[in-house]
Design a protein around this motif. Sequence first.
Motif, PDB file in Angstrom:
ATOM      1  N   LEU A 144     -61.689 -42.070  26.678  1.00 51.65           N
ATOM      2  CA  LEU A 144     -60.994 -42.351  25.541  1.00 51.65           C
ATOM      3  C   LEU A 144     -61.423 -44.073  24.955  1.00 51.65           C
ATOM      4  CD1 LEU A 144     -57.472 -41.338  26.739  1.00 51.65           C
ATOM      5  CD2 LEU A 144     -58.923 -40.554  24.891  1.00 51.65           C
ATOM      6  N   LEU A 145     -61.839 -44.948  26.140  1.00 53.23           N
ATOM      7  CA  LEU A 145     -62.112 -46.149  25.711  1.00 53.23           C
ATOM      8  C   LEU A 145     -63.675 -46.147  24.907  1.00 53.23           C
ATOM      9  CD1 LEU A 145     -60.949 -48.305  28.660  1.00 53.23           C
ATOM     10  CD2 LEU A 145     -60.281 -48.376  26.321  1.00 53.23           C
ATOM     11  N   VAL A 146     -64.381 -45.322  25.374  1.00 51.18           N
ATOM     12  CA  VAL A 146     -65.695 -45.209  24.819  1.00 51.18           C
ATOM     13  C   VAL A 146     -65.459 -44.617  23.437  1.00 51.18           C
ATOM     14  CG1 VAL A 146     -67.919 -43.904  25.068  1.00 51.18           C
ATOM     15  CG2 VAL A 146     -67.012 -45.054  27.104  1.00 51.18           C
ATOM     16  N   GLY A 147     -64.786 -43.464  23.420  1.00 51.86           N
ATOM     17  CA  GLY A 147     -64.422 -42.916  22.089  1.00 51.86           C
ATOM     18  C   GLY A 147     -63.757 -43.752  20.976  1.00 51.86           C
ATOM     19  N   VAL A 148     -62.972 -44.614  21.360  1.00 52.00           N
ATOM     20  CA  VAL A 148     -62.508 -45.663  20.556  1.00 52.00           C
ATOM     21  C   VAL A 148     -63.395 -46.623  20.261  1.00 52.00           C
ATOM     22  CG1 VAL A 148     -60.701 -47.523  20.344  1.00 52.00           C
ATOM     23  CG2 VAL A 148     -59.903 -45.474  21.349  1.00 52.00           C
ATOM     24  N   LEU A 149     -64.405 -47.143  21.170  1.00 52.86           N
ATOM     25  CA  LEU A 149     -65.278 -48.120  20.837  1.00 52.86           C
ATOM     26  C   LEU A 149     -66.327 -47.375  19.681  1.00 52.86           C
ATOM     27  CD1 LEU A 149     -66.585 -50.745  21.197  1.00 52.86           C
ATOM     28  CD2 LEU A 149     -67.740 -49.695  23.087  1.00 52.86           C
ATOM     29  N   ALA A 150     -66.768 -46.134  20.115  1.00 53.60           N
ATOM     30  CA  ALA A 150     -67.848 -45.520  19.126  1.00 53.60           C
ATOM     31  C   ALA A 150     -67.007 -45.367  17.682  1.00 53.60           C
ATOM     32  CB  ALA A 150     -68.109 -43.941  19.849  1.00 53.60           C
ATOM     33  N   THR A 151     -65.689 -44.997  17.729  1.00 46.61           N
ATOM     34  CA  THR A 151     -65.213 -44.691  16.424  1.00 46.61           C
ATOM     35  C   THR A 151     -65.062 -46.385  15.644  1.00 46.61           C
ATOM     36  OG1 THR A 151     -63.735 -43.250  17.128  1.00 46.61           O
ATOM     37  CG2 THR A 151     -62.819 -44.143  15.181  1.00 46.61           C
ATOM     38  N   ALA A 152     -64.834 -47.328  16.382  1.00 45.08           N
ATOM     39  CA  ALA A 152     -64.665 -48.615  15.825  1.00 45.08           C
ATOM     40  C   ALA A 152     -66.038 -49.074  15.290  1.00 45.08           C
ATOM     41  CB  ALA A 152     -64.284 -49.633  16.710  1.00 45.08           C
ATOM     42  N   VAL A 153     -67.086 -48.759  16.233  1.00 47.31           N
ATOM     43  CA  VAL A 153     -68.567 -49.216  15.711  1.00 47.31           C
ATOM     44  C   VAL A 153     -68.819 -48.420  14.350  1.00 47.31           C
ATOM     45  CG1 VAL A 153     -70.927 -49.135  16.476  1.00 47.31           C
ATOM     46  CG2 VAL A 153     -69.302 -50.126  17.924  1.00 47.31           C
ATOM     47  N   GLY A 154     -68.543 -47.038  14.550  1.00 43.65           N
ATOM     48  CA  GLY A 154     -68.792 -46.142  13.550  1.00 43.65           C
ATOM     49  C   GLY A 154     -68.156 -46.384  12.053  1.00 43.65           C
ATOM     50  N   THR A 155     -66.878 -46.859  12.087  1.00 45.10           N
ATOM     51  CA  THR A 155     -66.179 -47.380  11.028  1.00 45.10           C
ATOM     52  C   THR A 155     -66.805 -48.802  10.474  1.00 45.10           C
ATOM     53  OG1 THR A 155     -64.234 -46.232  11.926  1.00 45.10           O
ATOM     54  CG2 THR A 155     -63.961 -47.997  10.133  1.00 45.10           C
ATOM     55  N   ARG A 156     -67.046 -49.537  11.330  1.00 41.56           N
ATOM     56  CA  ARG A 156     -67.639 -50.937  10.667  1.00 41.56           C
ATOM     57  C   ARG A 156     -69.097 -50.596  10.110  1.00 41.56           C
ATOM     58  NH1 ARG A 156     -66.966 -55.281   8.582  1.00 41.56           N
ATOM     59  NH2 ARG A 156     -68.263 -56.918   8.909  1.00 41.56           N
ATOM     60  N   PHE A 157     -69.992 -49.671  10.942  1.00 41.12           N
ATOM     61  CA  PHE A 157     -71.279 -49.317  10.474  1.00 41.12           C
ATOM     62  C   PHE A 157     -71.035 -48.696   8.819  1.00 41.12           C
ATOM     63  CE2 PHE A 157     -74.429 -46.260   9.570  1.00 41.12           C
ATOM     64  CZ  PHE A 157     -75.622 -46.772   9.451  1.00 41.12           C
ATOM     65  N   LEU A 158     -70.129 -47.785   8.804  1.00 45.24           N
ATOM     66  CA  LEU A 158     -70.001 -47.364   7.412  1.00 45.24           C
ATOM     67  C   LEU A 158     -69.308 -48.193   6.385  1.00 45.24           C
ATOM     68  CD1 LEU A 158     -68.340 -43.867   8.382  1.00 45.24           C
ATOM     69  CD2 LEU A 158     -70.605 -44.342   7.502  1.00 45.24           C
ATOM     70  N   GLN A 159     -68.536 -49.373   6.981  1.00 44.01           N
ATOM     71  CA  GLN A 159     -67.945 -50.191   5.878  1.00 44.01           C
ATOM     72  C   GLN A 159     -69.112 -51.049   5.387  1.00 44.01           C
ATOM     73  OE1 GLN A 159     -65.333 -52.393   8.350  1.00 44.01           O
ATOM     74  NE2 GLN A 159     -63.631 -51.508   7.339  1.00 44.01           N
TER      75      GLN A 159
END
Length: 183
Positions: A144-159
């Motif tokens: 879950l932590l890896v998933g949350v981190l990947a989601t945060a990084v992915g969201t920032r990349f898309l921003q």
Amino acid sequence: MTGHDSFGLLPTYIPQDVDMTVVKAQVAADGVSAPPAAVPGLLDVVNQARAEGIDLKIVLLDHNPPNDTPLRDISTVVGADYPDATVLTLSPSYVGSYSTRFPRVTLEAGEDHSKTGNPVVSAQNFLHALETPEFPWTGLTIVLLVGVLATAVGTRFLQLRGRRAATSAIAADASAAEPAEGS
């Protein structure tokens, strides 16, 4: 050091009508202290546990104490004589247990499944809970932590990508809107 000395002060809430000397003698003889009619079925569970590598001792009271506290205390007193054993104490409505091998959460899960009113079924349910692998909470937490981190990084990349695209579009519109020099 084994026995009572290694545990310090043992609980003292044992009902007066429970003769711990008799209980301990019966457990020492075959692993079960129970009214005669229940002994064969409970011995089967003790033997099944032994086959699974679990040293299970069972105490069955034919009546309920005022609450479930004495059952855990009885289990603890019996367990003091068997440091590697898991002790299950049953009454018609309550369950108590003790073990140095299994964590309290596992014992309590087993206790929850052992309130059937049938001592043999209760003991089988308890044993099944001990044999059931624990849910891998650490693994789930990491995933879950890896998933949350990947989601945060992915969201920032898309921003950032969206911001660059917007900046490029604004720059292109601005250069298209400028009049050509020399006209």
